[in-house]
Design an enzyme around this catalytic site. Structure first.
Site, PDB file in Angstrom:
ATOM      1  N   ASP A  13       2.884 -21.038   1.089  1.00 40.79           N
ATOM      2  CA  ASP A  13       2.794 -22.196   0.200  1.00 40.79           C
ATOM      3  C   ASP A  13       1.920 -21.858  -1.007  1.00 40.79           C
ATOM      4  OD1 ASP A  13       0.323 -21.947   1.319  1.00 40.79           O
ATOM      5  OD2 ASP A  13       0.307 -23.879   2.326  1.00 40.79           O
ATOM      6  N   HIS A  32       0.820  -1.220   0.000  1.00 37.83           N
ATOM      7  CA  HIS A  32       0.000   0.000   0.000  1.00 37.83           C
ATOM      8  C   HIS A  32       0.850   1.264   0.000  1.00 37.83           C
ATOM      9  CE1 HIS A  32      -4.115  -1.858   0.787  1.00 37.83           C
ATOM     10  NE2 HIS A  32      -3.279  -2.876   0.652  1.00 37.83           N
ATOM     11  N   ASP A  33       2.079   1.196   0.520  1.00 37.13           N
ATOM     12  CA  ASP A  33       2.983   2.341   0.380  1.00 37.13           C
ATOM     13  C   ASP A  33       3.507   2.403  -1.058  1.00 37.13           C
ATOM     14  OD1 ASP A  33       4.325   4.625   1.382  1.00 37.13           O
ATOM     15  OD2 ASP A  33       6.185   3.481   1.634  1.00 37.13           O
ATOM     16  N   HIS A  42      -1.002 -13.234  -0.905  1.00 35.58           N
ATOM     17  CA  HIS A  42      -2.254 -13.610  -0.239  1.00 35.58           C
ATOM     18  C   HIS A  42      -2.230 -15.029   0.316  1.00 35.58           C
ATOM     19  CE1 HIS A  42      -4.994 -10.193  -1.961  1.00 35.58           C
ATOM     20  NE2 HIS A  42      -4.071  -9.764  -1.123  1.00 35.58           N
ATOM     21  N   THR A  43      -1.106 -15.732   0.198  1.00 36.31           N
ATOM     22  CA  THR A  43      -0.953 -17.029   0.871  1.00 36.31           C
ATOM     23  C   THR A  43      -0.707 -16.864   2.365  1.00 36.31           C
ATOM     24  OG1 THR A  43       0.217 -19.159   0.838  1.00 36.31           O
ATOM     25  CG2 THR A  43       1.553 -17.224   0.426  1.00 36.31           C
ATOM     26  N   GLY A 100       5.512   6.386  -4.483  1.00 34.21           N
ATOM     27  CA  GLY A 100       5.826   4.952  -4.420  1.00 34.21           C
ATOM     28  C   GLY A 100       6.293   4.538  -3.033  1.00 34.21           C
ATOM     29  N   SER A 142       5.231   7.366   2.704  1.00 35.38           N
ATOM     30  CA  SER A 142       4.157   8.358   2.893  1.00 35.38           C
ATOM     31  C   SER A 142       2.991   7.802   3.713  1.00 35.38           C
ATOM     32  CB  SER A 142       3.653   8.878   1.544  1.00 35.38           C
ATOM     33  OG  SER A 142       3.035   7.842   0.809  1.00 35.38           O
TER      34      SER A 142
HETATM   35 FE1  HEB Z   1      -3.821  -7.752  -0.584  1.00 35.20          FE
HETATM   36  C1  HEB Z   1      -5.050  -8.386   2.578  1.00 35.20           C
HETATM   37  C2  HEB Z   1      -6.894  -6.559  -1.546  1.00 35.20           C
HETATM   38  C3  HEB Z   1      -2.592  -7.153  -3.733  1.00 35.20           C
HETATM   39  C4  HEB Z   1      -0.624  -8.337   0.565  1.00 35.20           C
HETATM   40  N1  HEB Z   1      -5.616  -7.520   0.363  1.00 35.20           N
HETATM   41  C5  HEB Z   1      -5.900  -7.817   1.652  1.00 35.20           C
HETATM   42  C6  HEB Z   1      -7.250  -7.446   1.914  1.00 35.20           C
HETATM   43  C7  HEB Z   1      -7.773  -6.934   0.771  1.00 35.20           C
HETATM   44  C8  HEB Z   1      -6.738  -6.989  -0.222  1.00 35.20           C
HETATM   45  C9  HEB Z   1      -9.165  -6.379   0.563  1.00 35.20           C
HETATM   46  C10 HEB Z   1      -7.985  -7.617   3.259  1.00 35.20           C
HETATM   47  C11 HEB Z   1      -7.814  -6.352   4.068  1.00 35.20           C
HETATM   48  C12 HEB Z   1      -8.567  -6.469   5.365  1.00 35.20           C
HETATM   49  O1  HEB Z   1      -7.915  -6.498   6.424  1.00 35.20           O
HETATM   50  O2  HEB Z   1      -9.803  -6.581   5.367  1.00 35.20           O
HETATM   51  N2  HEB Z   1      -4.605  -7.020  -2.323  1.00 35.20           N
HETATM   52  C13 HEB Z   1      -5.893  -6.625  -2.528  1.00 35.20           C
HETATM   53  C14 HEB Z   1      -6.069  -6.254  -3.897  1.00 35.20           C
HETATM   54  C15 HEB Z   1      -4.868  -6.420  -4.515  1.00 35.20           C
HETATM   55  C16 HEB Z   1      -3.948  -6.906  -3.500  1.00 35.20           C
HETATM   56  C17 HEB Z   1      -7.354  -5.783  -4.521  1.00 35.20           C
HETATM   57  C18 HEB Z   1      -4.493  -6.158  -5.957  1.00 35.20           C
HETATM   58  C19 HEB Z   1      -4.973  -7.236  -6.836  1.00 35.20           C
HETATM   59  N3  HEB Z   1      -1.939  -7.725  -1.414  1.00 35.20           N
HETATM   60  C20 HEB Z   1      -1.670  -7.435  -2.708  1.00 35.20           C
HETATM   61  C21 HEB Z   1      -0.247  -7.434  -2.906  1.00 35.20           C
HETATM   62  C22 HEB Z   1       0.327  -7.726  -1.702  1.00 35.20           C
HETATM   63  C23 HEB Z   1      -0.773  -7.931  -0.777  1.00 35.20           C
HETATM   64  C24 HEB Z   1       0.457  -7.151  -4.213  1.00 35.20           C
HETATM   65  C25 HEB Z   1       1.747  -7.819  -1.288  1.00 35.20           C
HETATM   66  C26 HEB Z   1       2.814  -7.656  -1.999  1.00 35.20           C
HETATM   67  N4  HEB Z   1      -2.998  -8.283   1.232  1.00 35.20           N
HETATM   68  C27 HEB Z   1      -1.674  -8.576   1.453  1.00 35.20           C
HETATM   69  C28 HEB Z   1      -1.508  -9.156   2.759  1.00 35.20           C
HETATM   70  C29 HEB Z   1      -2.788  -9.143   3.353  1.00 35.20           C
HETATM   71  C30 HEB Z   1      -3.696  -8.594   2.360  1.00 35.20           C
HETATM   72  C31 HEB Z   1      -0.218  -9.663   3.344  1.00 35.20           C
HETATM   73  C32 HEB Z   1      -3.192  -9.696   4.734  1.00 35.20           C
HETATM   74  C33 HEB Z   1      -3.245  -8.640   5.792  1.00 35.20           C
HETATM   75  C34 HEB Z   1      -3.694  -9.279   7.121  1.00 35.20           C
HETATM   76  O3  HEB Z   1      -3.662 -10.521   7.271  1.00 35.20           O
HETATM   77  O4  HEB Z   1      -4.072  -8.524   8.010  1.00 35.20           O
HETATM   78 CA    CA Z   2      -0.715 -20.293   2.831  1.00 34.60          CA
END
Ligand code: HEB
Ligand code: CA
Length: 345
Positions: free
Chosen positions: A211, A55-56, A186-187, A74, A78
């Site tokens: 994994d 997100h930064d 997102h594992t 980037g 911030s």
């Molecule tokens: Fe992520 C979480 C969306 C890419 C890393 N995600 C998350 C959530 C959402 C999202 C809605 C839940 C939040 C709350 O707490 O409720 N993503 C998203 C989207 C995209 C993404 C729409 C574009 C396709 N991610 C991403 C990337 C990375 C990430 C590229 C790195 C490099 N995420 C993440 C993590 C988490 C999330 C580590 C977990 C956090 C906690 O566990 O607290």
């Molecule tokens: Ca996993």
């Protein structure tokens, strides 16, 4: 080749480093491991610290700059420096918590804010077995103004919107294939705020390990909503307690990305290599790599996986919603026992 590289002794008398600029990271690492990551665990703070890096970093837009507007900096810190503004942006919901948990560490160590955010994310991920060693750099320029709103993807955005935004942020480098690589994160993830009635609902059944279960489980047929029902950005998930983002669902089935998505299933080498590669570039968006010092050596090498990719108990390839038309779904074992749910993190 480490044996040919001259190392410097750090002032603490305990460590050596390839560059003196990395010395400050050793005490920061030990402090974070002990006091934010609960003794080096892949805990909720580790997950949130990794989310914060994205997100930064992603809040940069050459397209806005081309219109004569400020496009954000980037990976410039911030989100923490101007947290009173940026954590109020809708896609940053919930990140105020990890920003405030991290702030005391930032204050008691000698490091820039932008470097700190990326370092904490890389370190947190290293506590998750199966993760690659993510890169750590120091020397980034910190932000002097907040990023504009509207640059962080939302789970209810379409694949077109998400691919376009991520390509813009990276000046074209992160195409839809590399967007799949990025989503490997997102594992080790859960949703807290998409539906606040079910905080800590994981995206796969193994949120504590890095994994390929996420890529498999997102391909299972959704059968029920986790939480209070359809909320914006959520679709039905295959397992009780598991949360499925609409964006993960859609990118897993989009014809531009479905085969790439499936190719991660049961391919731990690919999981590690592709995420290591994209994190390196994500973590320096908006910065000039020639001004940075590589301190990756300070990040511990994560423990290897001890488990194999598997269908959750009671499920098999009959539950797969095949989206890749070119390659059959890999043949995999099923976890023993009756069908179960996923516990919150
Ligand atoms: Fe992520 C979480 C969306 C890419 C890393 N995600 C998350 C959530 C959402 C999202 C809605 C839940 C939040 C709350 O707490 O409720 N993503 C998203 C989207 C995209 C993404 C729409 C574009 C396709 N991610 C991403 C990337 C990375 C990430 C590229 C790195 C490099 N995420 C993440 C993590 C988490 C999330 C580590 C977990 C956090 C906690 O566990 O607290
Ligand atoms: Ca996993």
């Amino acid at each position: 080749n480490a044996s040919l590289t001259r190392r410097v002794a750090c002032p603490d008398g305990r460590h050596t480093a390839t560059n003196a600029a990395c010395c400050a990271l050793f005490p920061l690492r030990d402090d974070l491991q002990a006091n934010l990551f609960d003794g080096g665990k892949c805990n909720a703070e580790a997950h949130e610290s990794l989310r914060l890096t994205f997100h930064d970093a992603i809040a940069i837009s050459p397209a806005l700059e081309a219109q004569g507007k400020f496009g954000g900096g980037g990976a410039d810190g911030s989100i923490t420096i101007f947290s009173h503004i940026e954590t109020g942006f809708h896609p940053n919901i919930g990140l105020d918590e990890v920003v405030e948990k991290q702030r005391p560490f930032l204050q008691r160590h000698n490091i820039g804010v932008a470097d700190f955010i990326q370092f904490a994310g890389a370190l947190g991920a290293s506590n998750c077995a199966g993760a690659p060693q993510l890169s750590a750099f120091v020397g980034r320029k910190d932000a002097t103004r907040p990023a504009p709103d509207g640059l962080v993807p939302e789970p209810f955005h379409t694949p077109d919107q998400i691919f376009a935004r991520i390509a813009d942020a990276s000046s074209g480098e992160f195409d839809e294939i590399l967007t799949v690589w990025l989503l490997t994160a997102h594992t080790i993830a859960a949703a807290n705020d998409v539906d606040p009635t079910v905080p800590g609902s994981p995206f796969d059944s193994t949120p504590e390990i890095f994994d390929s279960q996420f890529f498999l489980e997102t391909q299972l047929k959704g059968t029920a909503f986790t939480g209070r029902g359809p909320v914006q950005g959520e679709v039905q998930s295959p397992l009780r307690g598991e949360f499925r983002l609409q964006s993960d669902f859609a990118i897993a089935r989009d014809q531009r990305t479905a085969c790439e998505w499936q190719s991660f299933v049961n391919n731990q080498t690919k999981v590690q290599q592709m995420f290591q590669f994209v994190f390196h570039d994500l973590s320096i968006l908006g910065q000039n790599i020639d001004d940075l010092v590589d301190c990756t050596e300070v990040i511990p090498i994560p423990r290897p996986l001890t488990t194999r990719t598997h269908f959750p108990a009671g499920m098999s390839d009959r539950d797969i919603e095949q989206a890749c038309l070119e390659t059959p779904f890999p043949t995999l074992p099923t976890d023993p026992g009756p069908r179960t749910g996923v516990a919150p993190v």
